[in-house]
Design a protein around this motif. Sequence first.
Motif, PDB file in Angstrom:
ATOM      1  N   ALA A 174      42.120  47.970  43.176  1.00  0.00           N
ATOM      2  CA  ALA A 174      41.603  47.988  41.800  1.00  0.00           C
ATOM      3  C   ALA A 174      40.224  48.638  41.750  1.00  0.00           C
ATOM      4  O   ALA A 174      39.949  49.481  40.882  1.00  0.00           O
ATOM      5  CB  ALA A 174      41.544  46.570  41.240  1.00  0.00           C
ATOM      6  N   HIS A 199      39.035  52.766  40.215  1.00  0.00           N
ATOM      7  CA  HIS A 199      38.269  52.839  38.967  1.00  0.00           C
ATOM      8  C   HIS A 199      36.784  53.020  39.280  1.00  0.00           C
ATOM      9  O   HIS A 199      36.193  52.218  40.006  1.00  0.00           O
ATOM     10  CB  HIS A 199      38.457  51.570  38.126  1.00  0.00           C
ATOM     11  CG  HIS A 199      39.855  51.369  37.640  1.00  0.00           C
ATOM     12  ND1 HIS A 199      40.846  50.814  38.434  1.00  0.00           N
ATOM     13  CD2 HIS A 199      40.432  51.655  36.443  1.00  0.00           C
ATOM     14  CE1 HIS A 199      41.974  50.764  37.742  1.00  0.00           C
ATOM     15  NE2 HIS A 199      41.753  51.264  36.545  1.00  0.00           N
ATOM     16  N   PRO A 224      47.610  42.466  39.563  1.00  0.00           N
ATOM     17  CA  PRO A 224      47.088  41.548  38.545  1.00  0.00           C
ATOM     18  C   PRO A 224      46.881  40.141  39.122  1.00  0.00           C
ATOM     19  O   PRO A 224      47.394  39.827  40.191  1.00  0.00           O
ATOM     20  CB  PRO A 224      48.217  41.545  37.515  1.00  0.00           C
ATOM     21  CG  PRO A 224      49.465  41.723  38.330  1.00  0.00           C
ATOM     22  CD  PRO A 224      49.079  42.609  39.494  1.00  0.00           C
ATOM     23  N   SER A 271      44.190  41.857  34.741  1.00  0.00           N
ATOM     24  CA  SER A 271      45.159  42.830  34.263  1.00  0.00           C
ATOM     25  C   SER A 271      45.537  43.855  35.327  1.00  0.00           C
ATOM     26  O   SER A 271      46.689  44.289  35.403  1.00  0.00           O
ATOM     27  CB  SER A 271      44.597  43.558  33.034  1.00  0.00           C
ATOM     28  OG  SER A 271      45.474  44.564  32.590  1.00  0.00           O
ATOM     29  N   THR A 272      44.575  44.240  36.173  1.00  0.00           N
ATOM     30  CA  THR A 272      44.773  45.365  37.083  1.00  0.00           C
ATOM     31  C   THR A 272      45.375  44.960  38.424  1.00  0.00           C
ATOM     32  O   THR A 272      46.227  45.671  38.964  1.00  0.00           O
ATOM     33  CB  THR A 272      43.440  46.097  37.320  1.00  0.00           C
ATOM     34  OG1 THR A 272      42.862  46.428  36.059  1.00  0.00           O
ATOM     35  CG2 THR A 272      43.645  47.370  38.108  1.00  0.00           C
ATOM     36  N   PRO A 327      37.135  49.912  32.513  1.00  0.00           N
ATOM     37  CA  PRO A 327      37.785  50.450  31.311  1.00  0.00           C
ATOM     38  C   PRO A 327      37.349  49.733  30.032  1.00  0.00           C
ATOM     39  O   PRO A 327      37.147  48.516  30.018  1.00  0.00           O
ATOM     40  CB  PRO A 327      39.278  50.230  31.591  1.00  0.00           C
ATOM     41  CG  PRO A 327      39.375  50.235  33.089  1.00  0.00           C
ATOM     42  CD  PRO A 327      38.111  49.564  33.560  1.00  0.00           C
ATOM     43  N   PHE A 387      39.374  42.585  33.618  1.00  0.00           N
ATOM     44  CA  PHE A 387      39.809  43.764  34.364  1.00  0.00           C
ATOM     45  C   PHE A 387      40.686  43.388  35.550  1.00  0.00           C
ATOM     46  O   PHE A 387      41.779  43.944  35.743  1.00  0.00           O
ATOM     47  CB  PHE A 387      38.572  44.535  34.830  1.00  0.00           C
ATOM     48  CG  PHE A 387      38.831  45.561  35.887  1.00  0.00           C
ATOM     49  CD1 PHE A 387      39.553  46.708  35.600  1.00  0.00           C
ATOM     50  CD2 PHE A 387      38.344  45.376  37.179  1.00  0.00           C
ATOM     51  CE1 PHE A 387      39.799  47.666  36.586  1.00  0.00           C
ATOM     52  CE2 PHE A 387      38.590  46.328  38.160  1.00  0.00           C
ATOM     53  CZ  PHE A 387      39.319  47.463  37.869  1.00  0.00           C
TER      54      PHE A 387
END
Length: 257
Positions: A107, A111, A18, A15-16, A115, A12
């Motif tokens: 990040a 969220h 990043p 990627s987020t 995800p 996570f």
Amino acid sequence: MLDSVDESLERFLRSTVPLSARNTDVSFEAPDREWAAKLNNRPTVNLFLWDIKRSTDRSRTGLETYEQNGQTKRRMALPRIELRYLISTWTAEHTDDRILMGGLLRAFLAHSELPYEFLAEPLRELSPLTMTMTRGGEAGVDVFKALDGQLKPTLDVVIVTDVDTDLGEVTAAPVEEFTFVLNDSTMTARQSTSRRVAGQVNLPAAGGRVVISPRGRATIDDAGRFLVRAQAGDTLTIDVEPQVTAVVPEHGGVVIG
């Protein structure tokens, strides 16, 4: 199970935020002085799991049914746990440290759940993993003690997840037929000619249509299921256009379409 949560968190964040695998390391070790001395000036994000508790706010009770490897199983509702991570950044430059911590902050604030695409395989059949940052005034870890006295800004993040106890039991196969036995006045048992046959109709707009057998009739429900009185060898007629028929087998139900 804990290693799967670690893996999912790293996916996570990489990627987020990043976090480039080429330039940034991710560590789950205790961030003490001995660990810090081994860093090679590469930007590093440390996710230290410092507390594990059973969740009481999100606990569930009762039985639940689920699918696993094509089988229907039943189990008690899975226990839920809270995992608290102390998250810190380690860089050679103060500016880099602020940029990295800011990316992590965005990040986690953006969220409320981890995800699905970042979940490790063992977690994909469980409830969604929730993520929250602790609020001001909530009891927390002694940060300076956890960091071995080193001054660092940190994020205290709580992950809530199910724990699969692997205690599910396979449920019984669905009933496909009913057989009735009647007794005469001399108590000699004889099998009735009555039998209820279960069926499934996989045809468009079958719901609400009628199934007709030589011994009775039934209405197909919205899921395409019906239960009608019939015997082996009887022909069932489905009242659709064009008309469809099926023969009742010796054992089991009837599937049409």
